[in-house]
Design an enzyme around this catalytic site. Structure first.
Site, short mmCIF file in Angstrom:
data_model
loop_
_atom_site.label_atom_id
_atom_site.label_comp_id
_atom_site.label_asym_id
_atom_site.label_seq_id
_atom_site.Cartn_x
_atom_site.Cartn_y
_atom_site.Cartn_z
N HIS A 178 1.20 4.07 6.89
CA HIS A 178 0.86 5.13 5.77
C HIS A 178 1.13 6.45 6.02
O HIS A 178 1.76 6.78 7.10
CB HIS A 178 -0.95 4.94 5.81
CG HIS A 178 -1.26 3.69 4.99
ND1 HIS A 178 -2.53 3.44 5.24
CD2 HIS A 178 -0.58 2.95 4.24
CE1 HIS A 178 -2.90 2.18 4.35
NE2 HIS A 178 -1.69 1.95 3.93
N SER A 190 0.55 -1.24 -0.11
CA SER A 190 -0.08 0.04 0.03
C SER A 190 0.72 1.35 0.00
O SER A 190 0.22 2.39 -0.23
CB SER A 190 -0.97 -0.18 1.05
OG SER A 190 -0.11 -0.15 2.50
N ASP A 250 -7.69 6.26 4.86
CA ASP A 250 -7.85 4.85 5.75
C ASP A 250 -9.18 4.99 6.98
O ASP A 250 -9.20 4.25 7.57
CB ASP A 250 -6.49 5.21 6.78
CG ASP A 250 -5.23 4.88 6.01
OD1 ASP A 250 -5.45 4.35 4.78
OD2 ASP A 250 -4.25 4.78 6.31
#
EC number: 3.4.21.89
Length: 200
Positions: free
Chosen positions: A92, A53, A142
């Site tokens: 992330h 990701s 997210d």
């Protein structure tokens, strides 16, 4: 192999010394990990990227080094966080950051409740700033990954640390061990035999 081990099995003192040596190696590694955790202020100062990701910034299997002593995480910073109720670290990038209480009343109330739970009754529980994250290789942010009713991450409650460095591909070893539990047993067995076969 048993023929090579025979002299050690017949000498209990030497066998005990080798086992203590093995235990010393393990305890030293454990203490080193704890010392690193204290220094970085992170429960997991080293983590492995488990998905794609964050490509192309990080690939699956990259080993990340974290630092958790900064009071804020700025937009563009890459952080590692844990979702409440799950024990899987997510790596992330921060795409939005808000000052204390700017993330919405619903999120603010949730954070205050969580802070009260963690700090205990009668203790102060200041709420830190909030943020929204997204994987570089993902289309959406997210929000769907967060716990139910959670709109943003809280810096103090959810963040494991900010990425400060990495080593490419080294983490594949831990991924293989996690996906194939039998390999852990084999690896520990090999390490034990090697310690037993060491000459003093």
């Amino acid at each position: 192999m048993f023929a090579e081990l025979a002299p050690y099995l017949s000498n209990p003192r030497q066998t005990l010394a080798q086992l203590l040596n093995f235990a010393l190696v393990l305890s030293t590694a454990f203490m080193g990990w704890k010392a690193l955790s204290v220094y970085t202020n992170s429960s997991s100062p080293i983590v492995v990227v488990l998905s794609g990701s964050m490509e192309p910034a990080f690939q699956r299997g990259d080993l990340l080094f974290l630092w958790n002593n900064s009071p804020r995480a700025e937009v563009g910073e890459i952080v590692v966080y844990n979702v409440q109720g799950k024990d899987i670290p997510i790596v992330h990038r921060v795409i939005k950051a808000f000052g204390t209480g700017d993330g919405g009343k619903k999120s603010q109330r949730r954070l205050e409740r969580e802070a009260d739970k963690r700090s205990g009754p009668g203790l102060s529980s200041p709420v830190s700033h909030q943020m929204l994250t997204k994987g570089d290789n993902n289309i959406a942010d997210d929000t769907e990954l967060y716990a139910q009713g959670q709109d943003y991450l809280d810096r103090k409650l959810d963040i494991v640390g900010s990425v400060r460095g990495y080593i490419p591909a080294v983490g594949y070893v831990t991924i293989m061990l996690a996906e194939n539990p039998w390999m852990k047993t084999v690896l520990l067995g090999i390490m034990g035999v090697m310690v037993m076969l060491q000459r003093e």
